[in-house]
Design a protein around this motif. Sequence first.
Motif, PDB file in Angstrom:
ATOM      1  N   GLU A 158       0.913  -1.167  -0.008  1.00  0.00           N
ATOM      2  CA  GLU A 158      -0.062   0.094  -0.370  1.00  0.00           C
ATOM      3  C   GLU A 158       1.203   1.290   0.425  1.00  0.00           C
ATOM      4  O   GLU A 158       0.874   1.970  -0.585  1.00  0.00           O
ATOM      5  N   LEU A 159       1.492   1.134   0.717  1.00  0.00           N
ATOM      6  CA  LEU A 159       2.682   1.963   0.618  1.00  0.00           C
ATOM      7  C   LEU A 159       2.900   2.510  -0.654  1.00  0.00           C
ATOM      8  O   LEU A 159       3.292   3.872  -1.187  1.00  0.00           O
ATOM      9  N   ALA A 160       3.971   1.485  -0.892  1.00  0.00           N
ATOM     10  CA  ALA A 160       4.199   1.701  -2.750  1.00  0.00           C
ATOM     11  C   ALA A 160       3.674   2.715  -3.204  1.00  0.00           C
ATOM     12  O   ALA A 160       3.733   2.827  -4.064  1.00  0.00           O
ATOM     13  N   GLY A 161       2.293   1.821  -3.360  1.00  0.00           N
ATOM     14  CA  GLY A 161       0.747   1.829  -3.536  1.00  0.00           C
ATOM     15  C   GLY A 161       0.758   3.855  -3.943  1.00  0.00           C
ATOM     16  O   GLY A 161       0.303   3.988  -5.086  1.00  0.00           O
ATOM     17  N   ILE A 162       0.706   4.016  -3.141  1.00  0.00           N
ATOM     18  CA  ILE A 162       0.076   5.463  -2.867  1.00  0.00           C
ATOM     19  C   ILE A 162       1.528   6.410  -3.553  1.00  0.00           C
ATOM     20  O   ILE A 162       0.985   7.567  -4.120  1.00  0.00           O
ATOM     21  N   VAL A 163       2.736   5.885  -3.443  1.00  0.00           N
ATOM     22  CA  VAL A 163       3.790   6.866  -3.805  1.00  0.00           C
ATOM     23  C   VAL A 163       3.517   6.894  -5.245  1.00  0.00           C
ATOM     24  O   VAL A 163       3.882   7.445  -5.894  1.00  0.00           O
ATOM     25  N   LEU A 164       3.200   5.732  -5.721  1.00  0.00           N
ATOM     26  CA  LEU A 164       3.079   5.403  -7.602  1.00  0.00           C
ATOM     27  C   LEU A 164       1.804   6.109  -7.637  1.00  0.00           C
ATOM     28  O   LEU A 164       1.160   6.983  -8.911  1.00  0.00           O
ATOM     29  N   ARG A 165       0.167   6.350  -6.949  1.00  0.00           N
ATOM     30  CA  ARG A 165      -0.418   6.962  -7.575  1.00  0.00           C
ATOM     31  C   ARG A 165      -1.118   8.248  -6.852  1.00  0.00           C
ATOM     32  O   ARG A 165      -1.160   8.971  -7.791  1.00  0.00           O
ATOM     33  N   TYR A 166      -0.604   8.762  -6.427  1.00  0.00           N
ATOM     34  CA  TYR A 166      -0.098  10.524  -5.953  1.00  0.00           C
ATOM     35  C   TYR A 166       0.852  10.706  -6.307  1.00  0.00           C
ATOM     36  O   TYR A 166       1.499  10.941  -4.666  1.00  0.00           O
ATOM     37  N   PRO A 167       1.359  10.451  -6.974  1.00  0.00           N
ATOM     38  CA  PRO A 167       3.195  11.274  -7.372  1.00  0.00           C
ATOM     39  C   PRO A 167       2.929  12.073  -7.361  1.00  0.00           C
ATOM     40  O   PRO A 167       4.329  13.834  -5.998  1.00  0.00           O
ATOM     41  N   LEU A 168       2.476  13.777  -7.140  1.00  0.00           N
ATOM     42  CA  LEU A 168       1.820  14.694  -7.385  1.00  0.00           C
ATOM     43  C   LEU A 168       2.149  15.018  -5.755  1.00  0.00           C
ATOM     44  O   LEU A 168       2.238  16.196  -5.210  1.00  0.00           O
ATOM     45  N   ALA A 169       1.116  14.995  -5.715  1.00  0.00           N
ATOM     46  CA  ALA A 169       0.278  14.960  -3.546  1.00  0.00           C
ATOM     47  C   ALA A 169       1.577  14.827  -3.108  1.00  0.00           C
ATOM     48  O   ALA A 169       1.535  15.806  -1.969  1.00  0.00           O
ATOM     49  N   CYS A 170       2.088  13.597  -3.679  1.00  0.00           N
ATOM     50  CA  CYS A 170       3.504  12.846  -2.398  1.00  0.00           C
ATOM     51  C   CYS A 170       4.268  14.102  -3.175  1.00  0.00           C
ATOM     52  O   CYS A 170       5.189  14.598  -1.786  1.00  0.00           O
ATOM     53  N   PHE A 171       5.135  14.620  -3.141  1.00  0.00           N
ATOM     54  CA  PHE A 171       5.807  15.488  -3.971  1.00  0.00           C
ATOM     55  C   PHE A 171       5.460  16.915  -3.524  1.00  0.00           C
ATOM     56  O   PHE A 171       6.286  17.657  -2.410  1.00  0.00           O
ATOM     57  N   THR A 172       4.508  17.364  -3.024  1.00  0.00           N
ATOM     58  CA  THR A 172       3.715  18.544  -3.017  1.00  0.00           C
ATOM     59  C   THR A 172       3.846  18.686  -1.197  1.00  0.00           C
ATOM     60  O   THR A 172       4.581  19.793  -0.903  1.00  0.00           O
ATOM     61  N   ILE A 173       3.375  17.479  -1.203  1.00  0.00           N
ATOM     62  CA  ILE A 173       3.691  18.006   1.053  1.00  0.00           C
ATOM     63  C   ILE A 173       4.998  17.771   1.213  1.00  0.00           C
ATOM     64  O   ILE A 173       5.513  18.681   1.960  1.00  0.00           O
ATOM     65  N   LEU A 174       5.826  16.417   0.105  1.00  0.00           N
ATOM     66  CA  LEU A 174       7.538  16.474   0.466  1.00  0.00           C
ATOM     67  C   LEU A 174       7.851  18.304   0.648  1.00  0.00           C
ATOM     68  O   LEU A 174       8.680  18.685   1.653  1.00  0.00           O
ATOM     69  N   ALA A 175       7.483  19.015  -0.724  1.00  0.00           N
ATOM     70  CA  ALA A 175       8.291  20.236  -0.684  1.00  0.00           C
ATOM     71  C   ALA A 175       8.089  21.089   0.544  1.00  0.00           C
ATOM     72  O   ALA A 175       8.799  22.338   0.965  1.00  0.00           O
ATOM     73  N   LEU A 176       6.495  21.328   0.140  1.00  0.00           N
ATOM     74  CA  LEU A 176       5.966  22.157   1.310  1.00  0.00           C
ATOM     75  C   LEU A 176       6.541  22.036   3.429  1.00  0.00           C
ATOM     76  O   LEU A 176       6.879  23.374   3.526  1.00  0.00           O
ATOM     77  N   SER A 177       6.969  20.475   3.134  1.00  0.00           N
ATOM     78  CA  SER A 177       7.036  20.623   4.555  1.00  0.00           C
ATOM     79  C   SER A 177       8.739  20.724   4.338  1.00  0.00           C
ATOM     80  O   SER A 177       9.006  21.312   5.466  1.00  0.00           O
ATOM     81  N   ILE A 178       9.101  20.458   3.658  1.00  0.00           N
ATOM     82  CA  ILE A 178      10.821  21.044   3.509  1.00  0.00           C
ATOM     83  C   ILE A 178      11.249  21.855   3.474  1.00  0.00           C
ATOM     84  O   ILE A 178      11.631  23.351   4.165  1.00  0.00           O
ATOM     85  N   LEU A 179      10.068  22.602   2.754  1.00  0.00           N
ATOM     86  CA  LEU A 179      10.585  24.597   2.376  1.00  0.00           C
ATOM     87  C   LEU A 179       9.930  25.210   3.859  1.00  0.00           C
ATOM     88  O   LEU A 179      10.568  25.976   4.994  1.00  0.00           O
ATOM     89  N   ALA A 180       9.233  24.618   4.603  1.00  0.00           N
ATOM     90  CA  ALA A 180       8.264  25.260   5.549  1.00  0.00           C
ATOM     91  C   ALA A 180       9.831  24.654   7.046  1.00  0.00           C
ATOM     92  O   ALA A 180      10.176  26.358   8.021  1.00  0.00           O
ATOM     93  N   MET A 181      10.805  23.855   6.982  1.00  0.00           N
ATOM     94  CA  MET A 181      11.370  23.629   8.046  1.00  0.00           C
ATOM     95  C   MET A 181      12.147  24.086   7.686  1.00  0.00           C
ATOM     96  O   MET A 181      13.131  24.733   8.721  1.00  0.00           O
ATOM     97  N   ALA A 182      13.171  24.591   6.523  1.00  0.00           N
ATOM     98  CA  ALA A 182      14.116  25.593   5.986  1.00  0.00           C
ATOM     99  C   ALA A 182      13.637  26.931   6.575  1.00  0.00           C
ATOM    100  O   ALA A 182      14.828  27.961   7.058  1.00  0.00           O
ATOM    101  N   ALA A 183      12.083  27.487   6.294  1.00  0.00           N
ATOM    102  CA  ALA A 183      12.622  29.065   6.965  1.00  0.00           C
ATOM    103  C   ALA A 183      12.135  28.866   8.098  1.00  0.00           C
ATOM    104  O   ALA A 183      12.997  30.096   8.285  1.00  0.00           O
TER     105      ALA A 183
END
Length: 244
Positions: A158-183
Motif C-alpha cells: 500500500e505504501l508503494a502504491g500510494i507513492v505511485l498513484r499520488y506522485p504529485l500530491a506526495c511531492f507537494t507535501i514533501l516540498a512544502l514541509s521541507i520549505l517550512a522547516m528550512a524557513a
Amino acid sequence: MIAALLRRSLVDLWDNAVFCFGLNIAVLSLAALFLYPISLTYALSPVLFAPAMVVAVWFGLVALAATAELVNQVAARADINVSAMRPDWLFCLVLAFTLVGLGGAAMLLLLGADAGSAQGVARAVGGGWLILVVLELAVLSPAFALDRAAALPRRLAELAGIVLRYPLACFTILALSILAMAATVGLLPGPAGAAYLYLRSGRMMRVGLNAAGNPNPMTEAIHHERQRVANRTPRNLLQPWRTS
C-alpha cells in the motif's frame, strides 16, 4: 485533498505551538546526538557505514512515527497513550533496508552520470527519481508503521502504491514541509509538525487507495477534515496536554 490536509494540520499545530516548539528542540537534539557517532563510521570503514546507515534510517523511521502519533494525540485533546506511539519495529526495519538499498542505487546512478552523453542524462534522471521515491516512502511511512492490524507485506504494498498513484500530491507535501522547516530553522512547524502532516497525509491517501476507484470515501474523508476545523474552540496553549 492537499488543501484540507494543510488547513487541518496548520490549525492543529497553531493550537499546540508551544508544545511543538519544545518537542522540536528535543527531537533535533536527540537527532544530533545519534547521528554524530553514525557519521564517524564512514571515516573508519565503508563496510561499517552501510549497516550504520540502516540503523540510522530505522531509528529515524521509528522516531518519525512516534513523534507523529504524539502530536496527533495532543491535537486530538486526548490523554497520552504511550502504547499507541510504539510503531511496528519490523516494518520500520524492512523499510529501512529498502530505503538504504534504493538510496545506494540512486547514488551509483548519479556518480556514473556523464553530462556529455544521453546515457549520462538518463542515469541522472533515474538517480533523481529514485531519491524522490526514497524520500516519499520515508515521509508517508508513519501511517503504516503505526498500523499493526494489517499484515506487513500488505502495508508495504500500500505504501508503494500510494507513492505511485499520488506522485504529485506526495511531492507537494514533501516540498512544502521541507520549505517550512528550512524557513524556520526547523523550529516551527519543524520535524514534529512535518511528522504530523505526513501521518495525516498517509492516512488520507490510504483511504483513496483502498477505495478502488470509488470517490465517495475520499470525499467523505476530506469533508471530515474540513468539519473538524469548522467550529474549533480555543484552548490553553500553555497546557496542551489538558483536554478542554
